[in-house]
Design a protein around this motif. Structure first.
Motif, short mmCIF file in Angstrom:
data_model
loop_
_atom_site.label_atom_id
_atom_site.label_comp_id
_atom_site.label_asym_id
_atom_site.label_seq_id
_atom_site.Cartn_x
_atom_site.Cartn_y
_atom_site.Cartn_z
N GLN A 1 0.83 -1.21 0.00
CA GLN A 1 0.00 0.00 0.00
C GLN A 1 0.86 1.26 0.00
N ASN A 2 0.47 2.24 -0.81
CA ASN A 2 1.09 3.57 -0.85
C ASN A 2 -0.01 4.61 -0.70
N GLU A 3 0.36 5.74 -0.17
CA GLU A 3 -0.54 6.89 -0.19
C GLU A 3 -0.59 7.40 -1.63
N VAL A 4 -1.69 8.03 -2.02
CA VAL A 4 -1.77 8.55 -3.39
C VAL A 4 -0.81 9.72 -3.58
N SER A 5 -0.34 10.30 -2.47
CA SER A 5 0.67 11.37 -2.57
C SER A 5 2.06 10.81 -2.86
N GLU A 6 2.21 9.48 -2.80
CA GLU A 6 3.47 8.79 -3.13
C GLU A 6 3.19 7.84 -4.30
N PRO A 7 3.07 8.40 -5.52
CA PRO A 7 2.57 7.60 -6.64
C PRO A 7 3.61 6.79 -7.41
N SER A 8 4.78 6.56 -6.84
CA SER A 8 5.76 5.73 -7.56
C SER A 8 6.12 4.51 -6.73
N VAL A 9 6.46 3.43 -7.44
CA VAL A 9 6.85 2.17 -6.82
C VAL A 9 8.18 1.76 -7.44
N LEU A 10 9.18 1.55 -6.60
CA LEU A 10 10.53 1.24 -7.06
C LEU A 10 10.93 -0.17 -6.67
N PHE A 11 11.47 -0.91 -7.64
CA PHE A 11 12.10 -2.21 -7.41
C PHE A 11 13.55 -2.05 -7.84
N LYS A 12 14.48 -2.07 -6.87
CA LYS A 12 15.87 -1.71 -7.14
C LYS A 12 16.67 -2.76 -7.88
N SER A 13 16.41 -4.04 -7.62
CA SER A 13 17.23 -5.07 -8.23
C SER A 13 16.45 -6.38 -8.32
N LEU A 14 15.68 -6.52 -9.39
CA LEU A 14 14.86 -7.72 -9.55
C LEU A 14 15.69 -8.85 -10.16
N PRO A 15 15.51 -10.05 -9.67
CA PRO A 15 16.19 -11.20 -10.29
C PRO A 15 15.52 -11.55 -11.61
N PRO A 16 16.21 -12.32 -12.45
CA PRO A 16 15.57 -12.77 -13.70
C PRO A 16 14.27 -13.51 -13.40
N GLY A 17 13.28 -13.30 -14.26
CA GLY A 17 12.00 -13.98 -14.07
C GLY A 17 10.89 -13.30 -14.82
N SER A 18 9.71 -13.86 -14.67
CA SER A 18 8.52 -13.34 -15.31
C SER A 18 7.65 -12.69 -14.24
N TYR A 19 7.21 -11.45 -14.47
CA TYR A 19 6.49 -10.68 -13.48
C TYR A 19 5.26 -10.03 -14.09
N GLN A 20 4.30 -9.76 -13.22
CA GLN A 20 3.15 -8.95 -13.60
C GLN A 20 2.96 -7.89 -12.52
N PHE A 21 3.10 -6.62 -12.91
CA PHE A 21 2.85 -5.52 -11.99
C PHE A 21 1.37 -5.19 -12.05
N GLU A 22 0.74 -5.09 -10.89
CA GLU A 22 -0.67 -4.75 -10.80
C GLU A 22 -0.83 -3.61 -9.79
N ALA A 23 -1.73 -2.68 -10.08
CA ALA A 23 -2.02 -1.59 -9.16
C ALA A 23 -3.49 -1.22 -9.27
N LYS A 24 -4.04 -0.80 -8.14
CA LYS A 24 -5.44 -0.38 -8.11
C LYS A 24 -5.62 0.62 -6.97
N ILE A 25 -6.76 1.29 -7.00
CA ILE A 25 -7.09 2.27 -5.97
C ILE A 25 -8.09 1.65 -5.01
N GLN A 26 -7.90 1.90 -3.72
CA GLN A 26 -8.88 1.52 -2.72
C GLN A 26 -9.37 2.80 -2.05
N TYR A 27 -10.69 3.00 -2.08
CA TYR A 27 -11.32 4.13 -1.41
C TYR A 27 -12.39 3.54 -0.50
N ARG A 28 -12.14 3.63 0.79
CA ARG A 28 -13.00 2.99 1.77
C ARG A 28 -13.10 1.50 1.44
#
Length: 181
Positions: free
Chosen positions: A126-153
């Motif tokens: 979870q991030n605040e909407v005032s912090e809208p970036s997500v950083l992954f500094k050093s991912l190993p080789p592989g297959s990934y799916q990034f997903e993001a959504k908003i939760q309001y209440r």
């Protein structure tokens, strides 16, 4: 209907326990707890300290907010990645930063960004909407799916998704190992 006043505003439930409406700062109510309320005809009267506010019963009808989350850009080693649904990256391109844009000032105070990188960590973060970036500094080789959504209440938006594949270095490939053995 059952009316519940609390520090963040008020809620209205039907007799089956289903939430019909929840009003607070995001809907324009003044800050502070609701100290009293009354329903007279088609008007709901709220008292915030000494400040009375009237709300037409028609404004209290159930509504679902529009929660729009956009993937603004993805940076790979601090360079913008071309747009698309799936990306193949070399083993060196393992520093990824996702920039998200939540386009709703009205719900910003109570909304949260939920995200996960399947294939790396299945748990939603979870991030605040005032912090809208997500950083992954050093991912190993592989297959990934990034997903993001908003939760309001208790409401969640549809998730946005992007596929990422990070290749293994050539010295870990079966053909390279076979050559050096």
């Amino acid at each position: 209907h059952l009316f519940i006043a609390h520090d963040g505003g008020f809620q209205i439930l039907d007799f089956l326990g289903k939430k019909v409406k929840c009003n607070g700062l995001a809907e324009g109510l003044v800050s502070g707890p609701v100290s009293d309320f009354d329903v007279k005809g088609d008007v709901l009267w709220l008292l915030f300290g000494k400040t009375p506010i009237s709300i037409s019963w028609k404004q209290v009808e159930e509504e679902n907010p529009r929660l729009n989350l956009v993937l603004d850009s993805v940076m790979v080693l601090e360079k913008k990645m071309p747009e698309g649904d799936a990306h193949h990256l070399s083993f060196r391109q393992n520093r990824l930063e996702f920039f998200l844009d939540f386009r709703s000032i009205k719900f910003e105070e109570e909304a949260k960004i939920l995200y996960r990188l399947s294939g790396y960590d299945e748990k939603w973060q979870q991030n605040e909407v005032s912090e809208p970036s997500v950083l992954f500094k050093s991912l190993p080789p592989g297959s990934y799916q990034f997903e993001a959504k908003i939760q309001y209440r208790e409401i969640e938006s549809d998730a946005i998704r992007i596929q990422i594949f990070i290749a293994s270095p050539f010295w870990k490939a079966w053909w390279f190992i076979a050559i050096i053995i």
